[in-house]
Design an enzyme around this catalytic site. Structure first.
Site, PDB file in Angstrom:
ATOM      1  N   ARG A 101       0.864  -1.188   0.000  1.00  0.00           N
ATOM      2  CA  ARG A 101       0.000   0.000   0.000  1.00  0.00           C
ATOM      3  C   ARG A 101       0.902   1.240   0.000  1.00  0.00           C
ATOM      4  O   ARG A 101       1.143   1.855   1.029  1.00  0.00           O
ATOM      5  CB  ARG A 101      -0.904  -0.026   1.239  1.00  0.00           C
ATOM      6  CG  ARG A 101      -1.950   1.076   1.290  1.00  0.00           C
ATOM      7  CD  ARG A 101      -2.916   0.797   2.442  1.00  0.00           C
ATOM      8  NE  ARG A 101      -3.926   1.821   2.590  1.00  0.00           N
ATOM      9  CZ  ARG A 101      -3.760   2.931   3.300  1.00  0.00           C
ATOM     10  NH1 ARG A 101      -2.628   3.169   3.938  1.00  0.00           N
ATOM     11  NH2 ARG A 101      -4.747   3.808   3.384  1.00  0.00           N
ATOM     12  N   SER A 124     -12.866  -3.226   0.063  1.00  0.00           N
ATOM     13  CA  SER A 124     -13.242  -2.664   1.365  1.00  0.00           C
ATOM     14  C   SER A 124     -14.722  -2.349   1.340  1.00  0.00           C
ATOM     15  O   SER A 124     -15.206  -1.728   0.391  1.00  0.00           O
ATOM     16  CB  SER A 124     -12.480  -1.356   1.630  1.00  0.00           C
ATOM     17  OG  SER A 124     -11.119  -1.612   1.738  1.00  0.00           O
ATOM     18  N   LYS A 184      -5.120   5.629   8.850  1.00  0.00           N
ATOM     19  CA  LYS A 184      -5.867   6.070   7.670  1.00  0.00           C
ATOM     20  C   LYS A 184      -6.637   7.323   8.053  1.00  0.00           C
ATOM     21  O   LYS A 184      -7.595   7.268   8.824  1.00  0.00           O
ATOM     22  CB  LYS A 184      -6.823   4.962   7.209  1.00  0.00           C
ATOM     23  CG  LYS A 184      -7.555   5.269   5.905  1.00  0.00           C
ATOM     24  CD  LYS A 184      -8.347   4.032   5.465  1.00  0.00           C
ATOM     25  CE  LYS A 184      -9.446   4.337   4.467  1.00  0.00           C
ATOM     26  NZ  LYS A 184      -8.974   4.643   3.135  1.00  0.00           N
TER      27      LYS A 184
HETATM   28  N1  3NM Z   1      -8.316   0.765   5.883  1.00  0.00           N
HETATM   29  P1  3NM Z   1      -3.825   0.303  11.440  1.00  0.00           P
HETATM   30  S1  3NM Z   1      -8.524   1.327   8.347  1.00  0.00           S
HETATM   31  C1  3NM Z   1      -5.868   0.860   5.440  1.00  0.00           C
HETATM   32  O1  3NM Z   1     -11.421   1.092   7.603  1.00  0.00           O
HETATM   33  C2  3NM Z   1      -7.023   0.970   6.328  1.00  0.00           C
HETATM   34  O2  3NM Z   1     -11.082   0.416   5.574  1.00  0.00           O
HETATM   35  C3  3NM Z   1      -9.222   0.933   6.852  1.00  0.00           C
HETATM   36  O3  3NM Z   1      -4.094   0.679   9.916  1.00  0.00           O
HETATM   37  C4  3NM Z   1     -10.679   0.816   6.665  1.00  0.00           C
HETATM   38  O4  3NM Z   1      -3.730  -1.178  11.500  1.00  0.00           O
HETATM   39  C5  3NM Z   1      -6.971   1.279   7.693  1.00  0.00           C
HETATM   40  O5  3NM Z   1      -2.499   0.944  11.738  1.00  0.00           O
HETATM   41  C6  3NM Z   1      -5.732   1.546   8.472  1.00  0.00           C
HETATM   42  O6  3NM Z   1      -4.944   0.858  12.255  1.00  0.00           O
HETATM   43  C7  3NM Z   1      -5.255   0.350   9.243  1.00  0.00           C
END
Ligand code: 3NM
Length: 217
Positions: A46, A117, A146
């Site tokens: 990513r 997603s 994010k």
């Molecule tokens: N997508 P971390 S949350 C890439 O809700 C991503 O669809 C998300 O990072 C969604 O594990 C997210 O550090 C970030 O919280 C995930």
């Protein structure tokens, strides 16, 4: 059709590590390798946001990281960039709701894996109709990674999908740590996707191992 069976995908989704070169303070190849040694079962490239690689450098980085993942028999998925996935022959693509339509992406990537997603039952149903192989549901918990993440939803949607018998492999994402990962699995998730839990750990190896141990029980 996908080249992978549903059962195989469910197995692979268990410890889903996502990273771009700007998601860590360590040397990024070190993080990837340590995470793989620790027990990561699938990886998503990513590469986006501030300071990320573009153009030729991005392609070279993806190629290199794919090779590393394959040394550990771990599938290599690319976020958003369908052309890149085809160019370097990645194992799959993951897209969000703002990206190209899943139907079109599936057509382009052939039998490679497609992840989408989704944030509602409707979005999950649309993803299934388009031929998605799995859905990413989030954010489950608050995340700092994010910036444009949607509202935190806990494990509600995962539970609802299971209750309604909607049959697609599911990975939870957003703020997941080895402490709360089991909640995602107990709700019916097939796996947990993390960035910071592994990428910012003092020891990405220990973090990945701990995560794997805590969900594979
Ligand atoms: N997508 P971390 S949350 C890439 O809700 C991503 O669809 C998300 O990072 C969604 O594990 C997210 O550090 C970030 O919280 C995930």
């Amino acid at each position: 059709m996908s080249r992978y069976s549903k059962d195989w995908i469910r197995e692979k989704l268990k410890v889903y590590f996502i990273m771009g070169s700007n998601n860590t303070n360590h040397e990024h190849e070190f993080v990837l390798t340590e995470a793989l040694k620790g027990g990561v079962t699938i990886f998503q490239f990513r590469e986006k946001g501030e300071g990320s690689y573009t153009g030729k450098e991005k392609i070279e980085l993806a190629r290199r990281w794919k090779e590393i993942c394959h040394e550990y028999q771990v599938p290599f998925i690319i976020n958003d960039d369908v052309d890149l996935a085809i160019e370097i022959d990645a194992d799959g693509v993951h897209i969000g709701q703002e990206d190209e339509s899943p139907t079109l992406v599936k057509k382009k990537i052939g039998d490679r894996m497609l992840g989408v997603s989704a944030h509602s039952i409707e979005e999950v149903k649309k993803a299934i109709a388009a031929g998605a192989d799995y859905v990413g549901i989030g954010p489950i918990f608050p995340t700092n990674t994010k910036k444009d993440a949607k509202e935190v939803q806990g494990t509600k949607l995962i539970q609802e999908l299971k209750e309604r018998g909607i049959d697609i492999p599911i990975v939870g994402i957003g703020g997941i740590t080895s402490q709360n990962a089991k909640k995602v699995m107990d709700a019916g998730g097939d796996g947990v996707a993390v960035i910071s839990e592994i990428s910012y750990g003092d020891s990405p190896f220990d973090r990945a191992k701990q995560l794997a141990e805590n969900i594979l029980v």
